[in-house]
Design an enzyme around this catalytic site. Structure first.
Site, PDB file in Angstrom:
ATOM      1  N   LYS A  19       0.830  -1.215   0.000  1.00  0.00           N
ATOM      2  CA  LYS A  19       0.000   0.000   0.000  1.00  0.00           C
ATOM      3  C   LYS A  19       0.863   1.264   0.000  1.00  0.00           C
ATOM      4  O   LYS A  19       0.603   2.189  -0.749  1.00  0.00           O
ATOM      5  CB  LYS A  19      -0.934   0.019   1.230  1.00  0.00           C
ATOM      6  CG  LYS A  19      -1.867  -1.174   1.310  1.00  0.00           C
ATOM      7  CD  LYS A  19      -2.783  -1.080   2.527  1.00  0.00           C
ATOM      8  CE  LYS A  19      -2.052  -1.042   3.859  1.00  0.00           C
ATOM      9  NZ  LYS A  19      -1.274  -2.285   4.153  1.00  0.00           N
ATOM     10  N   ARG A  90      -9.543   0.153   9.166  1.00  0.00           N
ATOM     11  CA  ARG A  90      -9.015  -1.153   9.544  1.00  0.00           C
ATOM     12  C   ARG A  90     -10.026  -1.998  10.285  1.00  0.00           C
ATOM     13  O   ARG A  90      -9.719  -3.131  10.658  1.00  0.00           O
ATOM     14  CB  ARG A  90      -7.788  -0.966  10.425  1.00  0.00           C
ATOM     15  CG  ARG A  90      -6.480  -0.994   9.649  1.00  0.00           C
ATOM     16  CD  ARG A  90      -5.376  -0.725  10.619  1.00  0.00           C
ATOM     17  NE  ARG A  90      -4.152  -1.386  10.311  1.00  0.00           N
ATOM     18  CZ  ARG A  90      -3.154  -0.856   9.622  1.00  0.00           C
ATOM     19  NH1 ARG A  90      -3.278   0.320   9.075  1.00  0.00           N
ATOM     20  NH2 ARG A  90      -2.036  -1.531   9.464  1.00  0.00           N
ATOM     21  N   ARG A 124      11.537  -5.402   5.250  1.00  0.00           N
ATOM     22  CA  ARG A 124      11.306  -3.985   4.913  1.00  0.00           C
ATOM     23  C   ARG A 124      12.314  -3.084   5.625  1.00  0.00           C
ATOM     24  O   ARG A 124      12.626  -3.295   6.800  1.00  0.00           O
ATOM     25  CB  ARG A 124       9.883  -3.593   5.309  1.00  0.00           C
ATOM     26  CG  ARG A 124       9.627  -2.089   5.199  1.00  0.00           C
ATOM     27  CD  ARG A 124       8.168  -1.740   5.126  1.00  0.00           C
ATOM     28  NE  ARG A 124       7.418  -2.115   6.306  1.00  0.00           N
ATOM     29  CZ  ARG A 124       6.094  -2.013   6.391  1.00  0.00           C
ATOM     30  NH1 ARG A 124       5.379  -1.577   5.365  1.00  0.00           N
ATOM     31  NH2 ARG A 124       5.477  -2.364   7.493  1.00  0.00           N
ATOM     32  N   ARG A 157      11.519  -0.858  11.089  1.00  0.00           N
ATOM     33  CA  ARG A 157      10.484  -0.449  12.033  1.00  0.00           C
ATOM     34  C   ARG A 157      10.438  -1.412  13.214  1.00  0.00           C
ATOM     35  O   ARG A 157      10.612  -2.607  13.050  1.00  0.00           O
ATOM     36  CB  ARG A 157       9.119  -0.443  11.325  1.00  0.00           C
ATOM     37  CG  ARG A 157       8.819   0.871  10.629  1.00  0.00           C
ATOM     38  CD  ARG A 157       7.623   0.802   9.733  1.00  0.00           C
ATOM     39  NE  ARG A 157       6.445   0.142  10.314  1.00  0.00           N
ATOM     40  CZ  ARG A 157       5.270   0.073   9.708  1.00  0.00           C
ATOM     41  NH1 ARG A 157       5.102   0.630   8.523  1.00  0.00           N
ATOM     42  NH2 ARG A 157       4.256  -0.545  10.276  1.00  0.00           N
ATOM     43  N   ARG A 168       0.124  -8.665  13.813  1.00  0.00           N
ATOM     44  CA  ARG A 168      -0.537  -7.714  12.913  1.00  0.00           C
ATOM     45  C   ARG A 168      -1.344  -8.444  11.856  1.00  0.00           C
ATOM     46  O   ARG A 168      -2.431  -7.996  11.472  1.00  0.00           O
ATOM     47  CB  ARG A 168       0.503  -6.805  12.260  1.00  0.00           C
ATOM     48  CG  ARG A 168       1.034  -5.754  13.242  1.00  0.00           C
ATOM     49  CD  ARG A 168       2.370  -5.195  12.820  1.00  0.00           C
ATOM     50  NE  ARG A 168       2.329  -4.504  11.558  1.00  0.00           N
ATOM     51  CZ  ARG A 168       3.383  -4.344  10.751  1.00  0.00           C
ATOM     52  NH1 ARG A 168       4.562  -4.833  11.101  1.00  0.00           N
ATOM     53  NH2 ARG A 168       3.251  -3.710   9.626  1.00  0.00           N
TER      54      ARG A 168
HETATM   55  P1  ADP Z   1       1.447  -1.476   7.488  1.00  0.00           P
HETATM   56  O1  ADP Z   1       1.667  -0.441   6.400  1.00  0.00           O
HETATM   57  O2  ADP Z   1       2.577  -2.419   7.595  1.00  0.00           O
HETATM   58  O3  ADP Z   1       0.125  -2.147   7.406  1.00  0.00           O
HETATM   59  P2  ADP Z   1       0.870   0.779   9.146  1.00  0.00           P
HETATM   60  O4  ADP Z   1       2.010   1.710   9.046  1.00  0.00           O
HETATM   61  O5  ADP Z   1      -0.328   1.048   8.309  1.00  0.00           O
HETATM   62  O6  ADP Z   1       1.423  -0.672   8.867  1.00  0.00           O
HETATM   63  O7  ADP Z   1       0.366   0.656  10.643  1.00  0.00           O
HETATM   64  C1  ADP Z   1       1.255   0.471  11.731  1.00  0.00           C
HETATM   65  C2  ADP Z   1       0.475   0.413  13.032  1.00  0.00           C
HETATM   66  O8  ADP Z   1      -0.210   1.671  13.240  1.00  0.00           O
HETATM   67  C3  ADP Z   1      -0.628  -0.631  13.070  1.00  0.00           C
HETATM   68  O9  ADP Z   1      -0.133  -1.897  13.445  1.00  0.00           O
HETATM   69  C4  ADP Z   1      -1.572  -0.031  14.138  1.00  0.00           C
HETATM   70  O10 ADP Z   1      -1.053  -0.219  15.443  1.00  0.00           O
HETATM   71  C5  ADP Z   1      -1.485   1.455  13.839  1.00  0.00           C
HETATM   72  N1  ADP Z   1      -2.535   1.873  12.869  1.00  0.00           N
HETATM   73  C6  ADP Z   1      -2.345   2.326  11.594  1.00  0.00           C
HETATM   74  N2  ADP Z   1      -3.519   2.630  11.003  1.00  0.00           N
HETATM   75  C7  ADP Z   1      -4.487   2.347  11.928  1.00  0.00           C
HETATM   76  C8  ADP Z   1      -5.914   2.419  11.930  1.00  0.00           C
HETATM   77  N3  ADP Z   1      -6.606   2.822  10.836  1.00  0.00           N
HETATM   78  N4  ADP Z   1      -6.571   2.046  13.059  1.00  0.00           N
HETATM   79  C9  ADP Z   1      -5.907   1.641  14.152  1.00  0.00           C
HETATM   80  N5  ADP Z   1      -4.570   1.530  14.220  1.00  0.00           N
HETATM   81  C10 ADP Z   1      -3.859   1.878  13.126  1.00  0.00           C
HETATM   82  P1  ADP Z   2       2.262  -1.787   3.191  1.00  0.00           P
HETATM   83  O1  ADP Z   2       2.254  -0.273   3.166  1.00  0.00           O
HETATM   84  O2  ADP Z   2       1.042  -2.380   2.556  1.00  0.00           O
HETATM   85  O3  ADP Z   2       2.545  -2.341   4.532  1.00  0.00           O
HETATM   86  P2  ADP Z   2       4.824  -1.544   1.739  1.00  0.00           P
HETATM   87  O4  ADP Z   2       4.535  -0.730   0.525  1.00  0.00           O
HETATM   88  O5  ADP Z   2       5.545  -0.887   2.853  1.00  0.00           O
HETATM   89  O6  ADP Z   2       3.458  -2.262   2.251  1.00  0.00           O
HETATM   90  O7  ADP Z   2       5.648  -2.831   1.264  1.00  0.00           O
HETATM   91  C1  ADP Z   2       6.133  -3.789   2.212  1.00  0.00           C
HETATM   92  C2  ADP Z   2       7.530  -4.261   1.790  1.00  0.00           C
HETATM   93  O8  ADP Z   2       7.435  -5.006   0.571  1.00  0.00           O
HETATM   94  C3  ADP Z   2       8.514  -3.124   1.518  1.00  0.00           C
HETATM   95  O9  ADP Z   2       9.782  -3.533   1.950  1.00  0.00           O
HETATM   96  C4  ADP Z   2       8.458  -2.955  -0.005  1.00  0.00           C
HETATM   97  O10 ADP Z   2       9.697  -2.475  -0.524  1.00  0.00           O
HETATM   98  C5  ADP Z   2       8.182  -4.374  -0.476  1.00  0.00           C
HETATM   99  N1  ADP Z   2       7.313  -4.417  -1.673  1.00  0.00           N
HETATM  100  C6  ADP Z   2       6.323  -3.553  -2.016  1.00  0.00           C
HETATM  101  N2  ADP Z   2       5.728  -3.922  -3.177  1.00  0.00           N
HETATM  102  C7  ADP Z   2       6.356  -5.065  -3.564  1.00  0.00           C
HETATM  103  C8  ADP Z   2       6.200  -5.949  -4.700  1.00  0.00           C
HETATM  104  N3  ADP Z   2       5.265  -5.722  -5.645  1.00  0.00           N
HETATM  105  N4  ADP Z   2       7.020  -7.023  -4.773  1.00  0.00           N
HETATM  106  C9  ADP Z   2       7.971  -7.251  -3.809  1.00  0.00           C
HETATM  107  N5  ADP Z   2       8.158  -6.465  -2.732  1.00  0.00           N
HETATM  108  C10 ADP Z   2       7.373  -5.384  -2.612  1.00  0.00           C
END
Ligand code: ADP
Ligand code: ADP
Ligand code: ZN
Length: 212
Positions: A19, A90, A124, A157, A168
């Site tokens: 995302k 979420r 990541r 992270r 998660r």
């Molecule tokens: P990822 O991109 O790996 O899914 P995020 O950066 O979106 O992780 O989220 C990291 C953490 O921030 C989540 O595990 C949660 O604790 C919190 N968080 C993010 N967005 C939300 C949301 N919409 N509602 C509740 N908690 C959230």
């Molecule tokens: P999210 O925001 O959904 O948690 P990220 O965009 O941070 O996901 O991507 C999670 C990890 O996977 C990062 O290390 C990113 O560089 C890698 N990644 C993202 N898109 C791809 C893909 N299409 N193929 C392989 N790795 C990817």
């Protein structure tokens, strides 16, 4: 005169689905804001709320309480002429709140299998300065540990450890899968194969937006 409104895009998907990576490109291509609750919460980790700090939930991989997150999103969407919303809603109660404050042009879901998600999240690396995402295998920076975009230091992270990643993913399954189901039932969900290369995923997203 027709006012050209920016697109309002919701990008759903599991942690690690891509995302953040795709939202960054969408924001640049369509000149819209990238609204991400994850980054907003990380920037305010130690903010005191009546429920405790965001950090106390994020460290464990749990959701931050809806009231805190809803307020962040409402303020960000109010200010935006077009946005890609990433990391919210979420759970169903957040989805309900969103339906009251936003009119969406597109709802997309990035589909990636769980085994792949674990590898993506534990590998990541994130720029400590500008937030750009890299991966130790799939998306390596030119120089290890250094951001290609700004030269900042790449860090892991706190919540990208295997144990917190598992938590998660189970929070996602329990709380966020029903949100995706909800948009599917409404007939508005577009599913994108997230296991392709980042460029291929982006092309599919743009195609679906152009059709919309
Ligand atoms: P990822 O991109 O790996 O899914 P995020 O950066 O979106 O992780 O989220 C990291 C953490 O921030 C989540 O595990 C949660 O604790 C919190 N968080 C993010 N967005 C939300 C949301 N919409 N509602 C509740 N908690 C959230
Ligand atoms: P999210 O925001 O959904 O948690 P990220 O965009 O941070 O996901 O991507 C999670 C990890 O996977 C990062 O290390 C990113 O560089 C890698 N990644 C993202 N898109 C791809 C893909 N299409 N193929 C392989 N790795 C990817
Ligand atoms: Zn950077």
């Amino acid at each position: 005169m027709v006012v050209d409104m920016g697109k309002r895009i919701l990008l759903l998907g599991a942690p690690g689905a891509g995302k953040g990576t795709q939202s960054k490109r969408l924001a640049e291509t369509y000149d819209i804001d990238h609204v991400t609750t994850g980054d907003a919460l990380r920037a305010n980790k130690d903010m005191e709320t009546e429920y405790g700090t965001p950090r106390s939930f994020m460290e464990k991989g749990e959701l931050v309480p809806d009231a805190v997150v809803n307020e962040i999103v409402e303020a960000a969407l109010e200010d935006a002429d077009g946005y890609v919303l990433d990391g919210y809603p979420r759970n169903l109660s957040q989805a309900e709140y969103l339906s009251e404050i936003a009119d969406l042009d597109a709802v997309l879901s990035l589909e990636v299998a769980e085994s792949e998600l674990v590898e993506r999240l534990t590998g990541r690396r994130v720029c400590s300065e500008c937030g750009t995402n890299f991966h130790v295998k799939f998306n390596q920076p030119e120089e290890a540990g250094v951001c290609d975009e700004c030269g900042g230091e790449l860090i892991q992270r706190d919540d990208d450890t295997e144990e917190t990643v598992r938590e998660r993913l189970s929070v996602f399954e329990e709380n966020t899968e029903p949100v995706i189901e909800h948009y599917r039932d409404e007939g508005v969900l577009v599913e994108i194969d997230g296991e392709q290369t980042p460029d291929e995923v982006f092309d599919d997203i743009v195609d679906s937006l152009d059709d919309a």
